[in-house]
Design an enzyme around this catalytic site. Structure first.
Site, PDB file in Angstrom:
ATOM      1  CE  LYS A 187     -30.927  16.640 -26.197  1.00  0.00           C
ATOM      2  NZ  LYS A 187     -29.612  16.752 -25.799  1.00  0.00           N
TER       3      LYS A 187
HETATM    4  C1  LIG Z   1     -28.279  15.946 -25.827  1.00  0.00           C
HETATM    5  C2  LIG Z   1     -27.226  16.558 -24.955  1.00  0.00           C
HETATM    6  C3  LIG Z   1     -26.021  16.637 -25.448  1.00  0.00           C
HETATM    7  C4  LIG Z   1     -25.457  15.771 -26.643  1.00  0.00           C
HETATM    8  O1  LIG Z   1     -26.002  16.235 -27.858  1.00  0.00           O
HETATM    9  P1  LIG Z   1     -26.374  15.153 -29.135  1.00  0.00           P
HETATM   10  O2  LIG Z   1     -26.923  16.364 -30.154  1.00  0.00           O
HETATM   11  O3  LIG Z   1     -27.104  13.981 -28.599  1.00  0.00           O
HETATM   12  O4  LIG Z   1     -24.824  14.764 -29.212  1.00  0.00           O
HETATM   13  C5  LIG Z   1     -24.883  17.118 -24.620  1.00  0.00           C
HETATM   14  N1  LIG Z   1     -25.112  17.620 -23.322  1.00  0.00           N
HETATM   15  C6  LIG Z   1     -26.441  17.526 -22.889  1.00  0.00           C
HETATM   16  C7  LIG Z   1     -26.493  18.136 -21.573  1.00  0.00           C
HETATM   17  C8  LIG Z   1     -27.295  17.041 -23.480  1.00  0.00           C
HETATM   18  O5  LIG Z   1     -28.760  16.840 -23.128  1.00  0.00           O
END
Ligand SMILES: *Cc1c(COP(=O)(O)O)cnc(C)c1O
Length: 374
Positions: A187
């Site tokens: 992210k």
């Molecule tokens: C990455 C992501 C999540 C979940 O996050 P995690 O930390 O991997 O559980 C939820 N929604 C979207 C749109 C994402 O890209």
């Protein structure tokens, strides 16, 4: 195609000495579990960055969305409107509560949920909408908020991919009743694994904290009056997060520069109509979490063939998300043509924080050489 050890990876974090120094401080302090200075700082600083009052750090982005839904009282018999084109965690978090996700198609220009397609999906059971700021591009929050107001629905922003993105000069994460972020390794900023809920409502923040910590009663030790979760973040993760916040504006600049370079280097193919880019709308500041393009049928090769050829040069790509309604846990008979087309043609290009300008030039000239209409 994602894999370790690619010459050009799809997304890699920017972590270094500052993160390490904070982790050492945390380890030396002995506060390695889910209480400590870094947790408090991380929650406060990230909430402040996004323009929200309270931050509640969680073990993941998925946990943050589930926690938000639970704290807002969403459960059995309820329906929650989500885009079909998103990472599956958005829908799964709804399912965890016993409620049902109800899907909405994408906007053809910027790929997020199309506000014009929401009202037809509202029923007596609808309780909330989860706008997802997909690939770092914000949703049309005025249009979505207007609908939520007139039908008395809650808004939970899924901003897992959009730290620092702006809608009409206001940061995402400040629009929802609760907003959710992820700090997974790929992210915009990361804590390894992790997430956060943001809200302006003090009572809601208290409920989020309680449910995050086994539903513990704050007045009576080891008394639990509700079923909660263990969705806490550790102080070690928050130590990394605090250092990442300091870099966030620079990382966003880098992501935006990557987007601009791709746009420029692929300009000829766009002119020829053989690829299509998704647009930054005039009301938005995207953070281009993962830069993605559409390989049109006129390109001469399909998305999978382009991905394959790039993989042969050790360049990692990913297909754009599959619409959730096309995957086994959520099969249904509806069609969402815009999302389906984006998913069929969509290719996510390398967008990592260590990507160089030369890498982008290499990738774009390879793609250009593959097009048979030159
Ligand atoms: C990455 C992501 C999540 C979940 O996050 P995690 O930390 O991997 O559980 C939820 N929604 C979207 C749109 C994402 O890209």
């Amino acid at each position: 195609m994602e894999a370790l050890g690619m010459r050009i990876p799809i997304a890699d974090p920017d972590i270094g000495e500052e993160e390490l120094a904070n982790v050492i401080t945390a380890v030396r302090s002995g506060w390695i579990s889910s209480a400590g200075e870094f947790i408090i700082r991380f929650e406060q600083q990230f909430a402040q960055y996004c323009g929200a009052k309270y931050g509640v750090a969680t073990s993941s982005g998925t946990a943050a969305i589930h926690l938000a839904l639970a704290a807002l009282g969403i459960g059995k018999e309820d329906e929650v409107i989500v885009p079909t084109l998103t990472f599956i965690a958005t829908a799964n978090a709804v399912t965890f509560t016993g409620a049902s996700p109800v899907f909405v198609d994408s906007h053809p220009e910027y790929w997020c949920m199309d506000p014009n397609r929401i009202e037809e999906r509202i029923t007596k059971r609808t309780k909330a909408i989860i706008p997802v700021h997909l690939y770092g591009h914000p949703c049309d929050m005025s249009a979505i908020s207007d609908i939520a107001k007139s039908y008395n629905l809650l808004i939970i922003e899924d901003a897992a991919e959009a730290h620092g993105a702006e809608y009409k000069h206001q940061k995402v994460g400040s629009f929802g009743d609760v907003s959710c972020f992820s700090f997974y390794g790929n992210k915009i900023i990361t804590t390894g694994e992790g997430g956060m809920c943001l809200t302006d409502n003090e009572e809601l923040a208290t409920r989020l904290r309680k449910l995050r910590d086994h539903g513990k009663n704050s007045a009576r030790a080891y008394w639990h009056d509700v079923i909660g979760f263990n969705y806490r973040m550790t102080n070690l993760q928050a130590a990394v997060g605090v250092a990442q916040i300091d870099k966030l504006d620079r990382l966003i600049q880098k992501k935006r520069a990557i987007g601009a370079l791709y746009e420029e280097a692929l300009g000829d193919l766009v002119q020829q109509g053989v690829i299509k880019l998704y647009h930054e709308m005039p009301w938005s500041k995207s953070v281009w979490w993962m830069y993605s393009i559409l390989i049109e049928d006129s390109f001469g090769k399909d998305r999978n063939e382009v991905a394959e050829e790039l993989l042969n040069r050790e360049i990692a790509t990913r297909p754009v998300f599959y619409p959730i309604h096309t995957m086994p846990p959520y099969y249904n008979h509806q069609t969402f043509p815009v999302s389906e087309e984006i998913s069929r043609k969509g290719l996510t290009l390398p967008s990592g924080l260590t990507l160089s300008n030369d890498d982008i030039t290499t990738i774009c000239s390879l793609i250009t050489s593959m097009s048979q209409t030159r």
